[in-house]
Design an enzyme around this catalytic site. Structure first.
Site, PDB file in Angstrom:
ATOM      1  N   ALA A 124      56.472  34.354  33.654  1.00 16.57           N
ATOM      2  CA  ALA A 124      56.205  32.942  33.921  1.00 16.57           C
ATOM      3  C   ALA A 124      55.219  32.768  35.074  1.00 16.57           C
ATOM      4  O   ALA A 124      55.262  31.781  35.792  1.00 16.57           O
ATOM      5  CB  ALA A 124      57.517  32.220  34.239  1.00 16.57           C
ATOM      6  N   TYR A 155      46.733  46.084  29.622  1.00 11.75           N
ATOM      7  CA  TYR A 155      45.871  46.978  28.827  1.00 11.75           C
ATOM      8  C   TYR A 155      45.668  48.339  29.504  1.00 11.75           C
ATOM      9  O   TYR A 155      44.820  49.124  29.093  1.00 11.75           O
ATOM     10  CB  TYR A 155      44.522  46.308  28.498  1.00 11.75           C
ATOM     11  CG  TYR A 155      43.735  45.826  29.691  1.00 11.75           C
ATOM     12  CD1 TYR A 155      42.885  46.692  30.387  1.00 11.75           C
ATOM     13  CD2 TYR A 155      43.822  44.515  30.119  1.00 11.75           C
ATOM     14  CE1 TYR A 155      42.161  46.254  31.473  1.00 11.75           C
ATOM     15  CE2 TYR A 155      43.090  44.064  31.205  1.00 11.75           C
ATOM     16  CZ  TYR A 155      42.262  44.940  31.879  1.00 11.75           C
ATOM     17  OH  TYR A 155      41.545  44.503  32.967  1.00 11.75           O
ATOM     18  N   LYS A 211      42.613  33.053  42.219  1.00 16.58           N
ATOM     19  CA  LYS A 211      42.414  32.102  41.109  1.00 16.58           C
ATOM     20  C   LYS A 211      42.823  30.669  41.460  1.00 16.58           C
ATOM     21  O   LYS A 211      42.164  29.720  41.051  1.00 16.58           O
ATOM     22  CB  LYS A 211      43.192  32.573  39.869  1.00 16.58           C
ATOM     23  CG  LYS A 211      42.581  33.783  39.180  1.00 16.58           C
ATOM     24  CD  LYS A 211      43.321  34.086  37.889  1.00 16.58           C
ATOM     25  CE  LYS A 211      42.611  35.150  37.084  1.00 16.58           C
ATOM     26  NZ  LYS A 211      43.201  35.289  35.739  1.00 16.58           N
ATOM     27  N   ASP A 262      40.986  32.093  30.273  1.00 17.09           N
ATOM     28  CA  ASP A 262      42.035  33.056  29.905  1.00 17.09           C
ATOM     29  C   ASP A 262      42.729  32.668  28.602  1.00 17.09           C
ATOM     30  O   ASP A 262      42.968  33.521  27.742  1.00 17.09           O
ATOM     31  CB  ASP A 262      43.073  33.177  31.023  1.00 17.09           C
ATOM     32  CG  ASP A 262      42.588  34.033  32.184  1.00 17.09           C
ATOM     33  OD1 ASP A 262      41.740  34.917  31.953  1.00 17.09           O
ATOM     34  OD2 ASP A 262      43.053  33.826  33.319  1.00 17.09           O
ATOM     35  N   GLY A 278      45.972  44.278  24.828  1.00 17.36           N
ATOM     36  CA  GLY A 278      45.490  43.244  25.745  1.00 17.36           C
ATOM     37  C   GLY A 278      44.024  43.336  26.125  1.00 17.36           C
ATOM     38  O   GLY A 278      43.489  42.429  26.761  1.00 17.36           O
TER      39      GLY A 278
END
Length: 279
Positions: free
Chosen positions: A135, A225, A71, A108, A246
């Protein structure tokens, strides 16, 4: 020039990527809306990422999703970057433009908020503090989106405090950092509680933060999830809280990319959920 238009292709790039639910999700939408297109999983090593991203448009790809661990690297490789991707510091959605440029976005945070609004319509973000566990990259997206919708104070606890301190330094005075040992205390009067860490996921350690200070008025959500109902959600439900799993975040974050690639805005509904759970 061929009389046959190219079939649009998209996919998800990660490593590993075999576990991804995205092919089942996009496959369901392509079928539902009768679109001639395909969405495929691609396991790409870090050293091959740039070459793959530059080559895909030549093979008919209109874009792709990017997941762990690419990402941040995808953001660096992009030619055009959305404001929210820049703020979050990572991309999860790439659009390959006709002019050859790669456009990077991050949906997101959008998916996180849309999931809460759909499954907890009574949620009032500005009504009180939020408490975040973790975090990492997911926390950045959640943090940016909660600030945007007006949460007055966001409390963060992370196993490595320095990462939470870094988020406070970057995102500002509405962030309050708690030591990991005090994570249970930050639940007091918090009206939005979010686990952004992998704790509680299948194959990961359990989330052991004490939850006895949970406010029964809180909306509690877990980005994990697998399983759909984590210990956090079970205990929060038992305390009288509204809980949101989620999976909805995964479904909602995918919709903007699908629309950009295939030209139709897909609906996130029970059929979508069922297709992904079955896939």
């Amino acid at each position: 020039m061929s009389d046959h238009p190219r079939i649009p292709l998209a996919g998800v790039i990660g490593s590993p990527v075999a576990h991804s639910r995205s092919p089942a999700l996009h496959g369901h939408w392509l079928k539902t809306y009768g679109i001639r297109g395909h969405y495929v999983p691609m396991d790409v090593a870090a050293e091959d990422l740039e070459q793959v991203l530059r080559t895909l448009p030549k093979a008919g790809f209109v874009g792709c999703n990017v997941t762990i661990p690419h990402k941040e690297a995808a953001l660096v490789l992009a030619d055009v970057i959305s404001d929210r991707a820049a703020l979050i510091g990572a991309a999860n959605t790439l659009i390959f433009r006709p002019d050859g440029k790669i456009h990077a976005d991050n949906t997101d945070g959008y998916g996180f908020i849309a999931n809460l609004r759909q499954n907890a319509p009574q949620w009032l973000p500005a009504a009180g503090p939020a408490a975040l566990i973790g975090a990492g990259g997911a926390a950045r997206a959640v943090l940016a989106s909660l600030l945007e919708v007006g949460v007055p104070e966001i409390r963060i606890a992370n196993r490595t405090r320095a990462r939470a301190d870094a988020l406070r330094a970057e995102f500002g005075a509405r962030i309050v950092v708690y030591d990991w040992a005090q994570a249970g205390n930050m639940m007091e009067d918090a009206l939005t509680v979010v686990n952004t860490s992998s704790l509680g996921m299948v194959g990961q350690p359990e989330l052991r933060v004490p939850l006895d200070a949970l406010d029964f008025r809180a909306i509690v959500t877990d980005l994990v999830y697998t399983p759909l109902r984590t210990r956090l959600l079970d205990e929060a439900a038992a305390a009288g809280c509204t809980v949101v799993d989620g999976l909805g975040m995964l479904l909602h974050q995918a919709a903007p990319g699908f629309e950009r690639w295939f030209g139709t805005r897909p609906e996130v509904n029970e059929a979508t959920r069922a297709a992904v759970l079955a896939g």
